[in-house]
Scaffold this active site. Structure first.
Site, PDB file in Angstrom:
ATOM      1  N   GLU A   1       0.815  -1.225   0.000  1.00 41.72           N
ATOM      2  CA  GLU A   1       0.000   0.000   0.000  1.00 41.72           C
ATOM      3  C   GLU A   1       0.850   1.277   0.000  1.00 41.72           C
ATOM      4  O   GLU A   1       0.560   2.230  -0.711  1.00 41.72           O
ATOM      5  CB  GLU A   1      -0.907  -0.002   1.233  1.00 41.72           C
ATOM      6  CG  GLU A   1      -1.984   1.045   1.137  1.00 41.72           C
ATOM      7  CD  GLU A   1      -2.750   1.204   2.440  1.00 41.72           C
ATOM      8  OE1 GLU A   1      -3.595   2.100   2.492  1.00 41.72           O
ATOM      9  OE2 GLU A   1      -2.484   0.453   3.394  1.00 41.72           O
ATOM     10  N   ASP A   2       1.927   1.291   0.806  1.00 38.78           N
ATOM     11  CA  ASP A   2       2.654   2.552   1.026  1.00 38.78           C
ATOM     12  C   ASP A   2       3.882   2.750   0.148  1.00 38.78           C
ATOM     13  O   ASP A   2       4.402   3.861   0.061  1.00 38.78           O
ATOM     14  CB  ASP A   2       3.099   2.658   2.496  1.00 38.78           C
ATOM     15  CG  ASP A   2       1.910   2.859   3.427  1.00 38.78           C
ATOM     16  OD1 ASP A   2       0.809   3.090   2.907  1.00 38.78           O
ATOM     17  OD2 ASP A   2       2.082   2.774   4.659  1.00 38.78           O
TER      18      ASP A   2
END
Length: 713
Positions: free
Chosen positions: A76-77
């Site tokens: 996600e990051d």
């Protein structure tokens, strides 16, 4: 020594060296991926995944869960794709990371529908691999511990979400210590002032009670030693949110809650638990009715313990829980206790089996629920269980939420048992299906072939499984009944054109379906049956020539509306949910009747002279002429008004007269007119007009009956 090396040393206590190396490798990969990223507090971002893995290591989770914890924010990051994780760490770890990432993208602040959709995703992720939710819970716990760096509004939102969703899930998975910490941290973030006040009061009360607490603890420890029972006694602290809930929900004062002294006795094995129970019952007198045996009958989440409440010295109430070391571990860490991730071939222990059973039922609810809001309503019921334990006739124990009825029990046994249930015996006596069950009762369900769920059951069932299965059945039943009614209405019109549905060429049927935006003939018939389309209009479209849009003159001569109306549709009384009988005039077989097609509801049958239809009976195209089928079956309600003179036992005589006439009373109300007479309003069930006239004759001959009339409108 670096943080990862300290962590790796800790893992060496229960993991193999090669597994520790894999976890170390996942850490270095995450450190590189998150390079340059920091948390709100200013610390390097990688401290968060390491802390999450630390929480899971405290539960002795397997190496794959710890690797997923290290990598849970990478997809996600940092933009690293799932495929890269598969090539580096294998399918299982990549799937876990992907599952946690999808849960992280969920937000619960949106409106109810979106929240329900998100909750559905969570349930499905849990069902695929329970470790996904365990990593997510550890991630949420570390975020809750470090909430201080966030703004007030965001802090409150995350706290609310934790109290409503994550704490109940942790509790349902048997992870008591995690659930308790979630509740206390969420409470402090949501209501800082209230939490502070209660915390201060608890500290003060603890100081005042220190002496008495240590005296009771020493007495209990000495008692165990004297009886030769190996075990340890620990004082049990009540957590802040628990105190707050009891003060609010049970309307108890702080002093009433704190006046109870709580202890836990931990022993070596289950047999010893019962010996310890006997010893403490000899030491102090037990409160009657306050003993619970969760060892013989564990809670749904696997929790096991003996609970008892005693009159201590000076009459002080003492709550005691007695359990083994294994039960203590299980009570705190639930499904994560002694985690060994089992393959499908391996035997899974009781707690895992129970959780898998729950997850299976969650999946079943998801498939049967009409929409996500219905699903979340059903699952939330299962997340807040206060169980009752019911026995089957063969002695099997079933756990159900408090307030469950025999219908809930029937569906818990099997969906087919619930669907065909007609009556029940509780402790060998016939009982109503709506009666709430109590722990320890033996319930036997009586079924009948061809029986169907009753829509009225939805008003009293408690469990999600029962509710979703009843709704699913009724939806399906309503659909098939609306198709059958639609077909009868359409055939009735087509016969007046000297044709039938089977005579219509298939290409023409497909053309009409396309024009109506429908996929199948069943869908069109269901729409007619539900009153959304007029059978006459559909018939004309089916018979229209494709080129001219007119009726094919060579094939049919068009009848006038009167001709169609003269051919009444026969009502059998068994049409089901799409044909209902109007409550304003209560028609019964023998009464002249008409049908009113109400959009979305199907056909409502009225008496021909019903005042509610008087104004538009001749003009409204939604009104159909009906007749009763010669084989009509069932019972029909009628409202009667009986004027009586006051006589001792006259109401009993009236009820007996109705029963003797083979009719049943649905409702009775008595209105005293003056000192001499009363008016009784009755709702009774009869077969037809002949049966009603026999009933009226029987009532009329009773002494004291002045007048009897059938009420209409």
């Amino acid at each position: 020594m670096s943080a990862i090396e300290v962590f790796a040393e800790r893992l060496g206590d229960y993991l193999e060296p090669d597994q520790v190396n894999l976890v170390r490798r996942a850490y270095f990969y995450a450190e590189q991926a998150h390079d340059g990223q920091t948390r709100r507090s200013g610390e390097p971002y990688v401290t968060h995944p390491l802390a999450v893995a630390g929480i899971l290591a405290g539960m002795h989770m397997d190496h794959q869960s710890l690797m997923a914890a290290m990598l849970h924010d990478v997809i996600e990051d940092t933009g690293i794709p799932k495929d890269a994780l598969i090539s580096q760490f294998g399918d299982t770890v990549a799937e876990l990371v992907d599952g946690v990432s999808k849960l992280t993208q969920m937000t619960f602040e949106t409106k109810a529908e979106a929240q329900a959709e998100n909750f559905q995703k969570m349930a499905l992720a849990m069902a695929r691999d329970i470790r996904v939710i365990l990593v997510k819970l550890a991630d949420r716990l570390h975020n809750m511990r470090t909430l201080g760096a966030l703004s007030g509004e965001k802090r409150r939102r995350i706290a609310k979400e934790t109290l409503e969703i994550y704490a109940p899930i942790a509790n349902r998975l048997g992870m008591h210590s995690l659930s308790t910490e979630f509740e206390d941290l969420g409470f402090k973030a949501m209501y800082p002032m209230r939490a502070q006040l209660i915390d201060r009061a608890v500290r003060s009360a603890r100081g005042n009670r220190k002496e008495l607490l240590s005296k009771i603890l020493d007495t209990l420890q000495t008692c165990l030693e004297r009886e030769g029972i190996p075990g340890r006694v620990i004082g049990r602290e009540k957590h802040l949110f628990g105190i707050y809930q009891k003060m609010r929900g049970k309307r108890k004062s702080f002093n009433e809650i704190m006046d109870v002294y709580a202890f836990r006795i931990i022993v070596d094995k289950a047999d010893t638990c019962y010996r310890a129970l006997g010893a403490v019952h000899n030491l102090y007198k037990p409160f009657p009715g306050r003993f619970k045996d969760y060892i013989a009958i564990p809670k749904a989440n696997g929790y096991q313990s003996l609970h008892t409440t005693l009159f201590g010295m000076h009459g002080v109430p003492i709550e005691i829980q007695i359990r083994t070391e294994e039960m203590e571990e299980l009570a705190n860490n639930g499904i994560a206790a002694h985690w060994v991730y089992k393959s499908k071939e391996d035997v899974i222990n009781g707690n895992h089996a129970r959780t898998r059973q729950w997850l299976k039922s969650v999946l079943e609810l998801q498939q049967r629920a009409g929409n996500s809001l219905e699903f979340i309503e059903n699952v939330k019921i299962d997340l807040f269980p206060d169980e009752v334990y019911i026995f089957t006739p063969k002695g099997r124990i079933m756990e159900l939420p408090k307030g469950s009825t025999p219908v809930d029990f029937a569906y818990a046994v099997h969906t087919d048992v619930g669907n065909s249930c007609i009556a029940c015996r509780v402790n060998r006596r016939l009982a109503p299906l709506s009666e709430p069950l109590q722990s320890g009762q033996t319930v036997e369900i009586i079924t009948a072939p061809g029986a169907r769920p009753n829509p009225a059951w939805l008003s009293f069932v408690i469990t999600g499984k029962a509710r979703s299965n009843i709704r699913h059945f009724l939806k399906h039943q309503r659909h098939s009944e609306s198709i059958a009614l639609g077909e009868r209405l359409l055939e009735k019109v087509l016969v007046s054109f000297d044709t039938t549905l089977s005579d219509i060429p298939q290409p023409r049927v497909h053309q009409v379906l396309e024009d109506c935006g429908m996929d199948s003939l069943e869908e069109l018939l269901a729409d007619i049956g539900l009153g959304n389309r007029m059978a006459y209009v559909v018939a004309r479209r089916l018979l229209a020539s494709e080129s001219s849009g007119e009726i094919e003159a060579a094939k049919v001569a068009e009848p006038d509306d009167a001709q169609i109306r003269e051919m009444p549709l026969a009502i059998r009384g068994t049409e089901g949910l799409v044909v209902s009988f109007a409550r304003c005039c209560n028609p019964i077989p023998g009464d002249p009747i008409v049908g009113y097609l109400s959009s979305g509801k199907g056909m409502v049958i009225h008496q021909e002279n019903c005042k509610n239809l008087a104004d538009n009976r001749h003009s409204d195209e939604n009104i159909l002429h009906l007749t009763w089928d010669k084989d009509v079956t069932g019972e029909f309600t009628v409202e009667l008004r009986v004027e009586l003179e006051h006589e001792r036992g006259i109401i009993a005589q009236l009820a007996t007269g109705i029963t003797m006439a083979d009719a049943s009373i649905d409702k009775i109300s008595v209105d005293e007119r003056d000192g001499r007479t009363s008016v009784v309003q009755l709702v009774v069930r009869v077969r037809d007009r002949l049966h009603l006239s026999q009933l009226i004759k029987r009532i009329r001959v009773l002494s004291g009956v002045l007048r009897i009339t059938r009420l209409k409108n």
